[in-house]
Design a protein around this motif. Structure first.
Motif, PDB file in Angstrom:
ATOM      1  N   PHE A  29       0.832  -1.206   0.000  1.00  0.00           N
ATOM      2  CA  PHE A  29       0.000   0.000   0.000  1.00  0.00           C
ATOM      3  C   PHE A  29       0.868   1.258   0.000  1.00  0.00           C
ATOM      4  CE2 PHE A  29      -3.334   2.667   2.334  1.00  0.00           C
ATOM      5  CZ  PHE A  29      -4.066   2.899   1.191  1.00  0.00           C
ATOM      6  N   LEU A  30       1.924   1.250   0.821  1.00  0.00           N
ATOM      7  CA  LEU A  30       2.849   2.377   0.837  1.00  0.00           C
ATOM      8  C   LEU A  30       3.445   2.629  -0.538  1.00  0.00           C
ATOM      9  CD1 LEU A  30       4.946   1.815   4.099  1.00  0.00           C
ATOM     10  CD2 LEU A  30       3.751   3.914   3.488  1.00  0.00           C
ATOM     11  N   THR A  31       3.939   1.558  -1.149  1.00  0.00           N
ATOM     12  CA  THR A  31       4.656   1.721  -2.401  1.00  0.00           C
ATOM     13  C   THR A  31       3.713   2.110  -3.527  1.00  0.00           C
ATOM     14  OG1 THR A  31       6.115  -0.024  -1.588  1.00  0.00           O
ATOM     15  CG2 THR A  31       6.400   0.665  -3.862  1.00  0.00           C
ATOM     16  N   TRP A  32       2.521   1.523  -3.552  1.00  0.00           N
ATOM     17  CA  TRP A  32       1.536   1.914  -4.574  1.00  0.00           C
ATOM     18  C   TRP A  32       1.210   3.397  -4.464  1.00  0.00           C
ATOM     19  CZ3 TRP A  32      -2.634  -1.511  -6.976  1.00  0.00           C
ATOM     20  CH2 TRP A  32      -2.122  -2.770  -7.308  1.00  0.00           C
ATOM     21  N   ALA A  61       2.334  12.364 -10.922  1.00  0.00           N
ATOM     22  CA  ALA A  61       3.554  12.654 -11.673  1.00  0.00           C
ATOM     23  C   ALA A  61       4.611  11.576 -11.483  1.00  0.00           C
ATOM     24  CB  ALA A  61       4.112  14.013 -11.245  1.00  0.00           C
ATOM     25  N   ARG A  62       4.525  10.790 -10.396  1.00  0.00           N
ATOM     26  CA  ARG A  62       5.512   9.740 -10.139  1.00  0.00           C
ATOM     27  C   ARG A  62       5.044   8.365 -10.617  1.00  0.00           C
ATOM     28  NH1 ARG A  62       5.587  12.745  -5.355  1.00  0.00           N
ATOM     29  NH2 ARG A  62       4.278  11.229  -4.283  1.00  0.00           N
ATOM     30  N   ALA A  63       3.915   8.285 -11.308  1.00  0.00           N
ATOM     31  CA  ALA A  63       3.393   6.995 -11.758  1.00  0.00           C
ATOM     32  C   ALA A  63       4.380   6.310 -12.701  1.00  0.00           C
ATOM     33  CB  ALA A  63       2.049   7.175 -12.451  1.00  0.00           C
ATOM     34  N   VAL A  64       4.496   4.990 -12.547  1.00  0.00           N
ATOM     35  CA  VAL A  64       5.371   4.176 -13.385  1.00  0.00           C
ATOM     36  C   VAL A  64       4.490   3.213 -14.172  1.00  0.00           C
ATOM     37  CG1 VAL A  64       7.232   2.477 -13.409  1.00  0.00           C
ATOM     38  CG2 VAL A  64       7.255   4.346 -11.731  1.00  0.00           C
ATOM     39  N   PRO A  65       4.515   3.259 -15.505  1.00  0.00           N
ATOM     40  CA  PRO A  65       3.651   2.375 -16.298  1.00  0.00           C
ATOM     41  C   PRO A  65       3.825   0.913 -15.911  1.00  0.00           C
ATOM     42  CG  PRO A  65       4.714   4.001 -17.711  1.00  0.00           C
ATOM     43  CD  PRO A  65       5.347   4.140 -16.359  1.00  0.00           C
ATOM     44  N   GLY A  66       2.685   0.244 -15.695  1.00  0.00           N
ATOM     45  CA  GLY A  66       2.727  -1.173 -15.365  1.00  0.00           C
ATOM     46  C   GLY A  66       2.888  -1.470 -13.898  1.00  0.00           C
ATOM     47  N   PHE A  67       3.001  -0.440 -13.054  1.00  0.00           N
ATOM     48  CA  PHE A  67       3.152  -0.670 -11.613  1.00  0.00           C
ATOM     49  C   PHE A  67       2.027   0.010 -10.854  1.00  0.00           C
ATOM     50  CE2 PHE A  67       4.466   0.554  -7.360  1.00  0.00           C
ATOM     51  CZ  PHE A  67       4.885  -0.670  -6.854  1.00  0.00           C
ATOM     52  N   GLY A  68       1.494  -0.679  -9.843  1.00  0.00           N
ATOM     53  CA  GLY A  68       0.535  -0.077  -8.925  1.00  0.00           C
ATOM     54  C   GLY A  68      -0.860   0.035  -9.511  1.00  0.00           C
ATOM     55  N   TYR A  69      -1.566   1.092  -9.106  1.00  0.00           N
ATOM     56  CA  TYR A  69      -2.948   1.284  -9.520  1.00  0.00           C
ATOM     57  C   TYR A  69      -3.064   1.353 -11.040  1.00  0.00           C
ATOM     58  CZ  TYR A  69      -3.559   2.730  -4.633  1.00  0.00           C
ATOM     59  OH  TYR A  69      -3.573   2.781  -3.272  1.00  0.00           O
TER      60      TYR A  69
END
Length: 497
Positions: A281-284, A290-298
């Motif tokens: 949950f922390l890492t997601w 602006a810090r979203a990484v394609p393919g990771f998290g939500y």
């Protein structure tokens, strides 16, 4: 455009059961989206009175009866009523027939009743016929057109997300009604809205209430936080499986207690202990906006707000009160190279340190020491697992991060050699080095990468073999070690075997 509208909504400070952005998320808004909490906690029992409306129609399935007016301030259109009836039947098919949730208790004439009136300041509410207990029947009230400027999502889309949200409240109360679980009732109804109508994304309007102010307890109820905190169930759905949400409602009906704790128990029974869940949950939440990484998290992380970070520091010593499952994040200046040992107190907190590698991959450490991280930027976050508010302190070592300012490379031993050679490598901070061996013609014969930590003895070895496992000819070779902009060289001689 969404950012502009979000700013305007901060000024007007209008919410509606899912939580519109506010200038100060600590303060409850003048209006709430879902009036259900008002029903459960109001001392004014007249709020439970059904609206008296002259017209009614029954849905094609016969399960829903919609009451409305065709004149006056509550007036709506036959087309709007048609849409409401079709949406309600579709929600029964989705939430009960497809997702497997328990059919709710019926109201008068063995139907669920929906009243369309001019609500204006919130999307809708669900009114239970009792204020606690199991198998509680309820009815829904919704707006007559969703055209008022206070609604971020207007018209038929406003009607769609409202009926998905409120019908799931009807289902929840059929399992068990406990007013003190109001936050998780709202979490799961916000989640259900997006399951039902993913393209509408109404829930995005309410995420600032969480991402701008994440350190209160996750189950905080203040008119805004409970709607943004629904992202916890989005993570459970996308990371572990939505079947655990349904199973929690089934267990809650039988056992009662804390819904959130039941969910954590069920996840633990299926191999996801709460430390893993908390660290995920922390890492997601670190990698959104602006810090979203394609393919990771939500799945829609790029459309989320960014978690507000408290500081840009090389060394963080910070104390703050956090609620139960409250969190905070930090940016570590210059990134991290090597193994960033760190400490967090108290010990029953979850902590994570994460980095973006090549702007594509997220790596994180869930314990004070363990994996190695390489790359920038680097973020740290802390989540409290205590029920009460507590002070947390975060401290990273080594203080120096980023590439080293010097490399010390010993003479190879033995030199010359015939079977193997060893070099000691020293840096002023932990990081990853690149080493390469060349012949006197400058041709590359061997190389690799290695993490060097000043707190440990670090060395390189070479057995005289090329990368294809073929022995090199005897002669002179050059070792080059690189870390950041620093380089060191050593000449060695290999003898015939």
């Amino acid at each position: 455009m969404r950012k502009i509208l979000s700013a305007l909504l901060m000024i007007t400070a209008m919410t509606i059961g899912i939580g519109v952005p506010f200038a100060n998320p600590n303060q409850p808004p003048p209006h709430t989206k879902c009036g259900t909490a008002n029903v459960l906690f109001s001392g004014d029992r007249t709020i439970l009175d059904r609206p008296n409306l002259p017209c009614s129609r029954i849905s094609e399935s016969g399960r829903f009866e919609v009451h409305y007016n065709d004149y006056g301030m509550d007036a709506t259109t036959e087309a709007f009523v048609d849409s409401a009836l079709a949406i309600l039947d579709a929600q029964w098919v989705l939430q009960i027939d497809s997702l497997g949730f328990q059919a709710p208790p019926m109201d008068i004439n063995n139907r669920i009743h929906v009243y369309i009136i001019n609500l204006r300041y919130y999307y809708g509410q669900t009114t239970p016929l009792r204020t606690s207990g199991m198998h509680v029947a309820s009815y829904i009230t919704c707006d007559n057109d969703y055209l008022d400027s206070t609604y971020p999502t207007r018209g038929l889309n406003g009607l769609r997300v409202t009926l998905a949200h409120e019908f799931f409240h009807v289902i929840q109360f059929g399992y068990r009604l406990d007013p003190y679980q109001i936050s998780v009732y709202e979490w799961s109804s916000v989640w259900m809205e997006d399951v039902a109508y993913d393209p509408i994304d109404d829930y995005l309007w309410y995420l600032p209430s969480f991402f701008y102010n994440p350190y209160p307890a996750l189950q905080t109820f203040n008119g805004t936080h409970e709607y943004g905190a629904a992202v916890f169930l989005f993570m459970v759905d996308q990371a572990y499986g939505r079947e655990y949400i349904r199973e929690t409602w089934e267990r809650f009906a039988l056992e009662g207690g804390e819904w959130f704790e039941l969910l954590l128990t069920i996840l633990e029974e299926n191999g996801y202990d709460r430390y893993r869940v908390a660290s995920d949950f922390l890492t997601w939440n670190l990698f959104t906006g602006a810090r979203a990484v394609p393919g990771f998290g939500y799945e829609e992380a790029a459309d989320y707000d960014s978690l507000v970070l408290l500081s840009d520091r090389r060394r963080i010593e910070y104390r703050k009160e956090f609620g139960y499952w409250g969190m905070q994040g930090y940016r570590v200046m210059d990134g991290v190279e090597g193994n960033p040992h760190f400490t967090v107190t108290p010990s029953d907190s979850v902590y994570t340190i994460a980095a973006i590698a090549d702007n594509q991959n997220v790596t994180w450490i869930e314990t004070p020491s363990g994996n190695s991280l390489h790359g920038a930027p680097c973020y740290a976050a802390v989540l409290s697992l205590r029920h009460l508010f507590t002070d947390l302190s975060v401290n990273f070592t080594p203080e120096l991060t980023g590439p080293p300012s010097s490399i010390s490379l010993s003479q190879g031993y033995p030199n010359p050699f015939s079977t193997w050679v060893v070099w000691d490598v020293e840096l002023d901070r932990a990081c990853e080095i690149r080493y390469d061996i060349f012949n006197i013609l400058g041709q590359h014969v061997f190389g690799g990468r290695k993490v060097v930590d000043p707190s440990l003895v670090s060395y390189l070895t070479w057995d005289g073999l090329m990368e294809g496992a073929r022995r090199v000819p005897s002669g002179t070779y050059i070792l080059r070690v690189k870390a950041g902009s620093e380089e060191a060289y050593n000449k060695i001689i290999i003898l015939p075997q």
